[in-house]
Motif scaffolding. Structure first.
Motif, mmCIF file in Angstrom:
data_model
loop_
_atom_site.group_PDB
_atom_site.id
_atom_site.type_symbol
_atom_site.label_atom_id
_atom_site.label_comp_id
_atom_site.label_asym_id
_atom_site.label_seq_id
_atom_site.Cartn_x
_atom_site.Cartn_y
_atom_site.Cartn_z
ATOM 1 N N ASP A 19 0.839 -1.197 0.000
ATOM 2 C CA ASP A 19 0.000 0.000 0.000
ATOM 3 C C ASP A 19 0.876 1.249 0.000
ATOM 4 O O ASP A 19 2.104 1.194 0.148
ATOM 5 C CB ASP A 19 -0.979 -0.002 1.175
ATOM 6 C CG ASP A 19 -0.290 -0.003 2.534
ATOM 7 O OD1 ASP A 19 0.884 0.425 2.640
ATOM 8 O OD2 ASP A 19 -0.932 -0.429 3.516
ATOM 9 N N LEU A 20 0.237 2.393 -0.154
ATOM 10 C CA LEU A 20 0.960 3.647 -0.299
ATOM 11 C C LEU A 20 1.777 3.980 0.943
ATOM 12 O O LEU A 20 2.916 4.472 0.838
ATOM 13 C CB LEU A 20 -0.022 4.777 -0.621
ATOM 14 C CG LEU A 20 0.572 6.131 -0.965
ATOM 15 C CD1 LEU A 20 1.507 6.034 -2.174
ATOM 16 C CD2 LEU A 20 -0.545 7.146 -1.259
ATOM 17 N N ARG A 25 7.763 4.558 2.787
ATOM 18 C CA ARG A 25 8.899 4.303 3.682
ATOM 19 C C ARG A 25 10.177 4.012 2.909
ATOM 20 O O ARG A 25 11.264 3.990 3.480
ATOM 21 C CB ARG A 25 8.571 3.122 4.605
ATOM 22 C CG ARG A 25 7.479 3.441 5.629
ATOM 23 C CD ARG A 25 6.904 2.181 6.251
ATOM 24 N NE ARG A 25 7.927 1.310 6.807
ATOM 25 C CZ ARG A 25 7.723 0.045 7.186
ATOM 26 N NH1 ARG A 25 6.516 -0.477 7.051
ATOM 27 N NH2 ARG A 25 8.700 -0.672 7.680
ATOM 28 N N ARG A 26 10.062 3.790 1.605
ATOM 29 C CA ARG A 26 11.245 3.517 0.797
ATOM 30 C C ARG A 26 12.117 4.768 0.673
ATOM 31 O O ARG A 26 11.616 5.892 0.681
ATOM 32 C CB ARG A 26 10.836 3.016 -0.599
ATOM 33 C CG ARG A 26 10.187 1.638 -0.561
ATOM 34 C CD ARG A 26 9.891 1.096 -1.942
ATOM 35 N NE ARG A 26 9.539 -0.330 -1.865
ATOM 36 C CZ ARG A 26 9.252 -1.088 -2.904
ATOM 37 N NH1 ARG A 26 9.279 -0.567 -4.131
ATOM 38 N NH2 ARG A 26 8.953 -2.370 -2.749
ATOM 39 N N THR A 33 12.507 11.815 -4.232
ATOM 40 C CA THR A 33 12.823 12.992 -5.044
ATOM 41 C C THR A 33 11.815 14.116 -4.832
ATOM 42 O O THR A 33 12.178 15.293 -4.830
ATOM 43 C CB THR A 33 12.889 12.606 -6.527
ATOM 44 O OG1 THR A 33 13.945 11.663 -6.711
ATOM 45 C CG2 THR A 33 13.127 13.822 -7.413
ATOM 46 N N TYR A 34 10.553 13.760 -4.629
ATOM 47 C CA TYR A 34 9.496 14.759 -4.531
ATOM 48 C C TYR A 34 8.901 14.788 -3.124
ATOM 49 O O TYR A 34 9.019 13.820 -2.367
ATOM 50 C CB TYR A 34 8.386 14.456 -5.549
ATOM 51 C CG TYR A 34 8.854 14.574 -6.983
ATOM 52 C CD1 TYR A 34 8.930 15.820 -7.601
ATOM 53 C CD2 TYR A 34 9.226 13.439 -7.706
ATOM 54 C CE1 TYR A 34 9.362 15.939 -8.915
ATOM 55 C CE2 TYR A 34 9.660 13.544 -9.021
ATOM 56 C CZ TYR A 34 9.733 14.797 -9.621
ATOM 57 O OH TYR A 34 10.172 14.904 -10.915
ATOM 58 N N PRO A 35 8.216 15.882 -2.756
ATOM 59 C CA PRO A 35 7.544 15.951 -1.449
ATOM 60 C C PRO A 35 6.473 14.870 -1.311
ATOM 61 O O PRO A 35 6.002 14.302 -2.301
ATOM 62 C CB PRO A 35 6.928 17.354 -1.435
ATOM 63 C CG PRO A 35 7.686 18.136 -2.452
ATOM 64 C CD PRO A 35 8.098 17.153 -3.508
ATOM 65 N N ASP A 36 6.064 14.626 -0.083
ATOM 66 C CA ASP A 36 5.121 13.544 0.194
ATOM 67 C C ASP A 36 3.746 13.753 -0.420
ATOM 68 O O ASP A 36 2.994 12.779 -0.567
ATOM 69 C CB ASP A 36 4.971 13.349 1.712
ATOM 70 C CG ASP A 36 6.172 12.648 2.312
ATOM 71 O OD1 ASP A 36 7.001 12.122 1.539
ATOM 72 O OD2 ASP A 36 6.283 12.626 3.558
ATOM 73 N N ARG A 352 0.013 17.460 -8.713
ATOM 74 C CA ARG A 352 0.859 16.788 -7.712
ATOM 75 C C ARG A 352 1.049 15.307 -8.055
ATOM 76 O O ARG A 352 0.968 14.426 -7.198
ATOM 77 C CB ARG A 352 0.307 16.948 -6.289
ATOM 78 C CG ARG A 352 -0.019 18.366 -5.882
ATOM 79 C CD ARG A 352 1.159 19.303 -6.099
ATOM 80 N NE ARG A 352 2.227 19.117 -5.091
ATOM 81 C CZ ARG A 352 3.455 19.609 -5.232
ATOM 82 N NH1 ARG A 352 3.794 20.271 -6.339
ATOM 83 N NH2 ARG A 352 4.358 19.400 -4.285
ATOM 84 N N VAL A 353 1.314 15.061 -9.326
ATOM 85 C CA VAL A 353 1.689 13.724 -9.777
ATOM 86 C C VAL A 353 2.945 13.878 -10.626
ATOM 87 O O VAL A 353 3.014 14.731 -11.511
ATOM 88 C CB VAL A 353 0.546 13.029 -10.560
ATOM 89 C CG1 VAL A 353 0.086 13.842 -11.751
ATOM 90 C CG2 VAL A 353 0.965 11.641 -10.999
ATOM 91 N N ALA A 354 3.963 13.069 -10.333
ATOM 92 C CA ALA A 354 5.247 13.170 -11.025
ATOM 93 C C ALA A 354 5.319 12.148 -12.153
ATOM 94 O O ALA A 354 5.142 10.945 -11.931
ATOM 95 C CB ALA A 354 6.400 12.943 -10.044
#
Length: 392
Positions: A19-20, A25-26, A33-36, A352-354
């Protein structure tokens, strides 16, 4: 050459395992690279747990303190057995292989063997962005032979590029991406045979990046470049990295055809000191014992391709998506949305999607994005929802 069929043998879909919250936690590039508040659907890391045979092999090695330098031919033997079983190809001769740190560094070493400073390396944009800086850093010239409108090799354009590349009697190479990243195109035997004929006619040496070879779906047949008539003097780079999510466990194999064995023999010994021993252990276990896990993954990726197509049709009908026959990467044509040359920037800052920007892929990349669909259906659904929200 006949493609073998496989079943999942009861293996669960690894794309549904995490799950997300656990993924966040990775500490790898994809997730740090990007904010949460940004959902990362970009770099080629999969949201999956490791295949159990890989975990066992690594755990056993760590328990033994087996963390020294790589040695032996187990990795090459595992690749040879996998290629024969999976693709019906018996052309991986362990004696014509060399372990290299990873596929791109292996590409560099192969290009160093068959070209000199200032020589041209032909590529097919839009193509994997690191091709450009790696070739330039090697002091070779990148010469583009863009893909055709259907995302396939344009043989007429390729021939023109070969003519330019060898002008003045210079050596040249063709860096073939097979299967192709980002389009997911799987080159046919006929196409590759035509490539080999042109390469032979113009004296261009072919170096094939075949890292995505295990990730071919359905009834599509992956054809190793070295297996086609005229491909015998080619050089290939293969790895379990992409198919089993082992990018952080560095190890790959250079494979020579019968006509390029003498070239590979010139590879400096120190190149083989770069791979990780644990990487070689992991890749060997994946190829030897991880095929049931791979088949479950491929089934899950196929489901995600269909899901992505449906979501885009419903929420972003202006996006053109032609599902590829390989990789877990989706090449999305966003030009009709009116977002300019860099729609990934809009999706990142408004939605807010990379996603990967299309521009670094070279000619044909403007107005496109690359989306990594190797994730759960829930995360993929949220990603498309965010993309759609960016347009409101």
């Amino acid at each position: 050459m006949t493609r073998r069929t496989h079943g999942t043998a009861g293996e669960p879909n690894p794309l549904r395992a995490l799950d997300l919250d656990r993924l966040r936690r990775r500490t790898s590039m994809k997730w740090r690279t990007y904010p949460d508040d940004v959902l990362p659907l970009w770099v080629a890391e999969m949201d999956v747990p490791l295949a159990e045979p890989v975990v066992r092999a690594l755990t056993d090695a760590l328990a033994l303190g087996d963390t020294g330098y790589p040695a032996g031919t187990a990795y090459a033997e595992a690749l040879a057995a996998f290629a024969e079983k999976r693709w019906g190809w018996t052309g991986v001769d362990v004696g014509r292989t060399a372990i290299v740190p990873d596929v791109m560094l292996g590409v560099v070493e192969m290009l160093r063997l068959v070209t000199g400073p200032g020589d041209a390396v032909v590529v097919n944009p839009p193509v994997y962005p690191p091709f450009f800086p790696f070739v330039a850093h090697l002091d070779r010239r990148v010469l583009g032979a863009p893909l055709g409108a259907a995302g396939r090799i344009d043989l007429a354009v390729l021939e023109e590029s070969f003519q330019q590349a060898v002008a003045g009697g210079r050596r040249a190479a063709y860096l073939l991406c097979s299967p192709h990243n980002p389009t997911g195109t799987v080159h046919t035997a006929e196409e590759l045979t035509a490539v080999a004929r042109l390469a032979g006619e113009y004296g261009v040496r072919v170096v094939a990046d075949e890292i995505h070879a295990p990730l071919v779906v359905g009834d599509t047949e992956f054809v190793p470049y070295l297996s086609v008539p005229g491909g015998e003097d080619g050089l290939s780079l293969m790895s379990a990295s992409k198919a089993w999510n082992l990018a952080g466990l560095k190890a790959a194999l250079a494979v020579a055809g019968p006509g390029s064995a003498a070239d590979l023999a010139l590879l400096p010994e120190e190149v083989g000191h770069g791979p990780s021993h644990l990487g070689a252990v992991a890749h060997t276990a994946a190829l030897r014992d991880g095929t049931a896990w791979l088949d479950a993954l491929l089934a899950g990726l196929d489901d995600n391709r269909r899901l992505l197509a449906r979501l885009l049709a419903e929420q972003l009908p202006g996006v053109r998506y032609r599902p590829g026959d390989a990789t877990y990467l989706a090449w999305l044509d966003c030009r009709a949305l009116g977002l300019g040359d860099d729609p990934a920037d809009v999706f990142l800052h408004r939605g807010r999607v990379a996603l990967n920007r299309g521009l670094p892929f070279g000619t044909g990349g403007a107005g496109h994005v690359r989306l990594n669909l190797a994730t759960s259906p829930e995360i993929l659904t949220d990603g498309v929802r965010r993309m759609a929200a960016a347009l409101r």
